[in-house]
Design a protein around this motif. Structure first.
Motif, PDB file in Angstrom:
ATOM      1  N   TYR A 285       0.870  -1.186   0.000  1.00 45.18           N
ATOM      2  CA  TYR A 285       0.000   0.000   0.000  1.00 45.18           C
ATOM      3  C   TYR A 285       0.903   1.232   0.000  1.00 45.18           C
ATOM      4  CZ  TYR A 285      -3.239   3.602   1.481  1.00 45.18           C
ATOM      5  OH  TYR A 285      -3.967   4.764   1.556  1.00 45.18           O
ATOM      6  N   PRO A 286       0.880   2.042  -1.071  1.00 42.28           N
ATOM      7  CA  PRO A 286       1.846   3.144  -1.192  1.00 42.28           C
ATOM      8  C   PRO A 286       1.663   4.266  -0.163  1.00 42.28           C
ATOM      9  CG  PRO A 286       0.756   2.693  -3.304  1.00 42.28           C
ATOM     10  CD  PRO A 286       0.018   1.925  -2.260  1.00 42.28           C
ATOM     11  N   GLY A 287       0.399   4.560   0.192  1.00 43.22           N
ATOM     12  CA  GLY A 287       0.142   5.543   1.244  1.00 43.22           C
ATOM     13  C   GLY A 287       0.829   6.878   1.050  1.00 43.22           C
ATOM     14  N   ALA A 288       1.487   7.353   2.111  1.00 43.11           N
ATOM     15  CA  ALA A 288       2.090   8.687   2.136  1.00 43.11           C
ATOM     16  C   ALA A 288       3.166   8.886   1.071  1.00 43.11           C
ATOM     17  CB  ALA A 288       2.678   8.955   3.527  1.00 43.11           C
ATOM     18  N   ASN A 289       3.780   7.795   0.606  1.00 38.65           N
ATOM     19  CA  ASN A 289       4.842   7.913  -0.398  1.00 38.65           C
ATOM     20  C   ASN A 289       4.383   8.614  -1.679  1.00 38.65           C
ATOM     21  OD1 ASN A 289       6.840   6.414   1.100  1.00 38.65           O
ATOM     22  ND2 ASN A 289       5.688   4.552   0.591  1.00 38.65           N
ATOM     23  N   TRP A 290       3.091   8.442  -2.005  1.00 39.33           N
ATOM     24  CA  TRP A 290       2.558   9.059  -3.225  1.00 39.33           C
ATOM     25  C   TRP A 290       1.834  10.363  -2.947  1.00 39.33           C
ATOM     26  CZ3 TRP A 290       3.871   7.991  -8.049  1.00 39.33           C
ATOM     27  CH2 TRP A 290       4.545   6.774  -8.278  1.00 39.33           C
ATOM     28  N   LYS A 291       1.824  10.773  -1.664  1.00 38.00           N
ATOM     29  CA  LYS A 291       1.088  11.994  -1.310  1.00 38.00           C
ATOM     30  C   LYS A 291       2.018  13.133  -0.864  1.00 38.00           C
ATOM     31  CE  LYS A 291      -3.358  10.586  -1.497  1.00 38.00           C
ATOM     32  NZ  LYS A 291      -3.258   9.518  -2.492  1.00 38.00           N
ATOM     33  N   LEU A 292       3.330  12.891  -0.904  1.00 34.48           N
ATOM     34  CA  LEU A 292       4.224  13.944  -0.444  1.00 34.48           C
ATOM     35  C   LEU A 292       4.128  15.148  -1.377  1.00 34.48           C
ATOM     36  CD1 LEU A 292       7.796  13.654  -1.590  1.00 34.48           C
ATOM     37  CD2 LEU A 292       6.568  11.538  -1.695  1.00 34.48           C
ATOM     38  N   PRO A 293       4.213  16.373  -0.822  1.00 35.07           N
ATOM     39  CA  PRO A 293       4.055  17.562  -1.654  1.00 35.07           C
ATOM     40  C   PRO A 293       5.291  17.848  -2.516  1.00 35.07           C
ATOM     41  CG  PRO A 293       4.349  18.184   0.658  1.00 35.07           C
ATOM     42  CD  PRO A 293       4.321  16.686   0.613  1.00 35.07           C
ATOM     43  N   LEU A 294       5.055  18.335  -3.731  1.00 32.28           N
ATOM     44  CA  LEU A 294       6.152  18.681  -4.643  1.00 32.28           C
ATOM     45  C   LEU A 294       7.055  19.751  -4.029  1.00 32.28           C
ATOM     46  CD1 LEU A 294       7.453  18.297  -7.421  1.00 32.28           C
ATOM     47  CD2 LEU A 294       5.875  20.001  -8.329  1.00 32.28           C
ATOM     48  N   SER A 295       6.452  20.654  -3.249  1.00 37.70           N
ATOM     49  CA  SER A 295       7.245  21.731  -2.621  1.00 37.70           C
ATOM     50  C   SER A 295       8.317  21.180  -1.682  1.00 37.70           C
ATOM     51  CB  SER A 295       6.319  22.679  -1.854  1.00 37.70           C
ATOM     52  OG  SER A 295       5.580  21.952  -0.884  1.00 37.70           O
ATOM     53  N   LEU A 296       8.027  20.035  -1.065  1.00 36.32           N
ATOM     54  CA  LEU A 296       8.990  19.393  -0.166  1.00 36.32           C
ATOM     55  C   LEU A 296      10.243  18.966  -0.940  1.00 36.32           C
ATOM     56  CD1 LEU A 296       9.309  17.927   2.764  1.00 36.32           C
ATOM     57  CD2 LEU A 296       8.684  15.884   1.487  1.00 36.32           C
ATOM     58  N   VAL A 297      10.033  18.384  -2.123  1.00 38.10           N
ATOM     59  CA  VAL A 297      11.141  17.934  -2.962  1.00 38.10           C
ATOM     60  C   VAL A 297      11.977  19.129  -3.407  1.00 38.10           C
ATOM     61  CG1 VAL A 297      11.755  16.662  -5.068  1.00 38.10           C
ATOM     62  CG2 VAL A 297       9.711  16.008  -3.770  1.00 38.10           C
ATOM     63  N   GLU A 298      11.276  20.182  -3.826  1.00 41.26           N
ATOM     64  CA  GLU A 298      11.943  21.397  -4.308  1.00 41.26           C
ATOM     65  C   GLU A 298      12.775  22.040  -3.203  1.00 41.26           C
ATOM     66  OE1 GLU A 298      10.669  24.964  -7.340  1.00 41.26           O
ATOM     67  OE2 GLU A 298       9.147  24.159  -5.989  1.00 41.26           O
ATOM     68  N   MET A 299      12.199  22.108  -2.011  1.00 40.86           N
ATOM     69  CA  MET A 299      12.876  22.725  -0.871  1.00 40.86           C
ATOM     70  C   MET A 299      14.140  21.942  -0.495  1.00 40.86           C
ATOM     71  SD  MET A 299      10.949  24.002   2.570  1.00 40.86           S
ATOM     72  CE  MET A 299      10.734  22.377   3.284  1.00 40.86           C
ATOM     73  N   ALA A 300      14.032  20.627  -0.476  1.00 42.72           N
ATOM     74  CA  ALA A 300      15.188  19.795  -0.120  1.00 42.72           C
ATOM     75  C   ALA A 300      16.305  19.942  -1.149  1.00 42.72           C
ATOM     76  CB  ALA A 300      14.761  18.343  -0.003  1.00 42.72           C
ATOM     77  N   LEU A 301      15.945  19.870  -2.435  1.00 47.85           N
ATOM     78  CA  LEU A 301      16.963  19.928  -3.484  1.00 47.85           C
ATOM     79  C   LEU A 301      17.562  21.319  -3.653  1.00 47.85           C
ATOM     80  CD1 LEU A 301      15.556  17.504  -6.221  1.00 47.85           C
ATOM     81  CD2 LEU A 301      17.411  17.110  -4.588  1.00 47.85           C
ATOM     82  N   ALA A 302      16.920  22.332  -3.064  1.00 47.65           N
ATOM     83  CA  ALA A 302      17.489  23.686  -3.098  1.00 47.65           C
ATOM     84  C   ALA A 302      18.850  23.707  -2.399  1.00 47.65           C
ATOM     85  CB  ALA A 302      16.535  24.683  -2.437  1.00 47.65           C
ATOM     86  N   GLU A 303      19.082  22.764  -1.476  1.00 48.83           N
ATOM     87  CA  GLU A 303      20.346  22.690  -0.737  1.00 48.83           C
ATOM     88  C   GLU A 303      21.449  21.995  -1.533  1.00 48.83           C
ATOM     89  OE1 GLU A 303      19.875  20.741   3.047  1.00 48.83           O
ATOM     90  OE2 GLU A 303      17.874  21.569   3.333  1.00 48.83           O
ATOM     91  N   ALA A 304      21.081  21.326  -2.632  1.00 48.11           N
ATOM     92  CA  ALA A 304      22.036  20.456  -3.330  1.00 48.11           C
ATOM     93  C   ALA A 304      22.943  21.234  -4.271  1.00 48.11           C
ATOM     94  CB  ALA A 304      21.285  19.389  -4.109  1.00 48.11           C
ATOM     95  N   GLY A 305      24.126  20.663  -4.505  1.00 48.11           N
ATOM     96  CA  GLY A 305      25.079  21.244  -5.447  1.00 48.11           C
ATOM     97  C   GLY A 305      25.555  20.200  -6.442  1.00 48.11           C
ATOM     98  N   PRO A 306      26.400  20.607  -7.414  1.00 49.39           N
ATOM     99  CA  PRO A 306      26.814  19.708  -8.492  1.00 49.39           C
ATOM    100  C   PRO A 306      27.634  18.497  -8.042  1.00 49.39           C
ATOM    101  CG  PRO A 306      27.983  21.799  -8.623  1.00 49.39           C
ATOM    102  CD  PRO A 306      26.913  21.975  -7.609  1.00 49.39           C
ATOM    103  N   ALA A 307      28.221  18.541  -6.850  1.00 46.16           N
ATOM    104  CA  ALA A 307      29.007  17.390  -6.374  1.00 46.16           C
ATOM    105  C   ALA A 307      28.133  16.347  -5.672  1.00 46.16           C
ATOM    106  CB  ALA A 307      30.111  17.864  -5.433  1.00 46.16           C
ATOM    107  N   ASP A 308      26.839  16.650  -5.537  1.00 48.07           N
ATOM    108  CA  ASP A 308      25.936  15.774  -4.805  1.00 48.07           C
ATOM    109  C   ASP A 308      25.277  14.740  -5.724  1.00 48.07           C
ATOM    110  OD1 ASP A 308      26.455  17.147  -2.425  1.00 48.07           O
ATOM    111  OD2 ASP A 308      24.877  18.604  -2.819  1.00 48.07           O
ATOM    112  N   THR A 309      24.625  13.779  -5.094  1.00 43.15           N
ATOM    113  CA  THR A 309      23.955  12.688  -5.812  1.00 43.15           C
ATOM    114  C   THR A 309      22.474  12.673  -5.449  1.00 43.15           C
ATOM    115  OG1 THR A 309      25.953  11.298  -5.832  1.00 43.15           O
ATOM    116  CG2 THR A 309      23.839  10.148  -6.034  1.00 43.15           C
TER     117      THR A 309
END
Length: 295
Positions: A112-136
């Motif tokens: 049952y996928p549950g919360a995994n498919w309900k996470l907000p797109l803004s959360l992904v954007e906010m997290a990746l805002a911290e990332a740089g070119p040396a990251d994975t």
């Protein structure tokens, strides 16, 4: 080293609660069956890969979501050193798996996928805002917004490692143009070849890793470079999470600046050790355990 200064693995990944039932045989339609053992563990391809990468020594930031009953799962990830600031707490139930296991180790799983498919797109954007070119960026097929995350990551010049599992050709096509390392097992490689109508080695991708279980693992680059890790003979008791262990370790070793061959060797050893243990994320070995196992 602060987040964003490089050498961080951002994992947009599922967090599941695994319910394991040991049964005399897999239930038939209409059959009510008594289980003779039950336990609960942390699973989900995402959580498994974060656990593996963190246990391998990488700095890992997990991006995901759980429901009201999933707090302990987040705490467990944090206990292994995973940064869980970007795990949302939602009203939707946490993703979970009902895993029936027969005496031969064969399983039947309801997911049952549950919360995994309900996470907000803004959360992904906010997290990746911290990332740089040396990251994975690590991805698997158990969350929403994979293709968006992959596109943002490539814009930043990040390495994008994508596990095409559970296999879905539409999901693969959606992220393919932004993937730098495609990771598959032998069955998924065959499924993708059939769906695309070409051999896996003909895909136009910078790097492809194929794990073949008891036959080892191989890596190849677009330029034609190859590496191969021979299998390690072990007595397997539970193969759940072996591929995730491999992917997390592979990402961590590459993140540390080592060669694809070194990554294959260590990841293969970690997966081999994992299958000698029951359980999922909890059973993934630490770097020290893998090193002594290899020695």
């Amino acid at each position: 080293m602060s987040a964003g200064s490089g050498m961080t693995i951002f994992n947009l990944g599922s967090i599941n609660i695994d319910h394991f039932y040991r049964v005399p045989h897999l239930p038939a339609p209409g059959e009510t069956l008594a289980a003779h053992d039950y336990r609960v563990g942390l699973g989900g391809k995402g959580a498994n890969q974060s656990a593996a990468a963190a246990k391998a020594g990488a700095k890992v930031i997990h991006i995901g979501a759980v429901g009201p009953e999933g707090g302990w799962a987040v705490d467990r990830l944090a206990g292994w050193g995973v940064d869980v600031r970007h795990v949302a707490r939602l009203d939707t139930p946490t993703g979970h798996a009902i895993i029936n296991i027969d005496p031969a180790g064969e399983n039947a799983i309801v997911l049952y996928p549950g919360a995994n498919w309900k996470l907000p797109l803004s959360l992904v954007e906010m997290a990746l805002a911290e990332a740089g070119p040396a990251d994975t960026l690590l991805l698997q097929n158990e969350t929403a917004y994979q293709s968006e995350a992959a596109a943002w990551a490539r814009e930043k010049g990040m390495r994008v490692i994508y596990s095409a599992a559970p296999f879905n050709v539409g999901a693969v096509r959606a992220v393919m143009e932004n993937v730098t390392v495609l990771a598959l097992n032998a069955v998924e490689a065959e499924q993708l070849s059939a769906a695309m109508g070409i051999g896996i080695e003909m895909l136009d991708l910078p790097e492809i890793v194929v794990t073949r279980g008891a036959e080892g693992a191989e890596w190849r680059s677009r330029e034609g470079a190859c590496a191969f890790a021979p299998p390690i003979q072990v007595q397997a008791v539970d193969t759940t999470g072996a591929g995730d262990t491999f992917a997390g370790y592979f990402a961590a070793v590459r993140d540390a600046g080592q060669t694809p061959g070194e990554a294959l060797d260590l990841a293969g050893a970690a997966a081999s050790l994992k299958v000698t243990r029951h359980g999922t994320a909890d059973a993934i070995p630490t770097l020290e355990e893998v090193r002594s196992f290899r020695a």
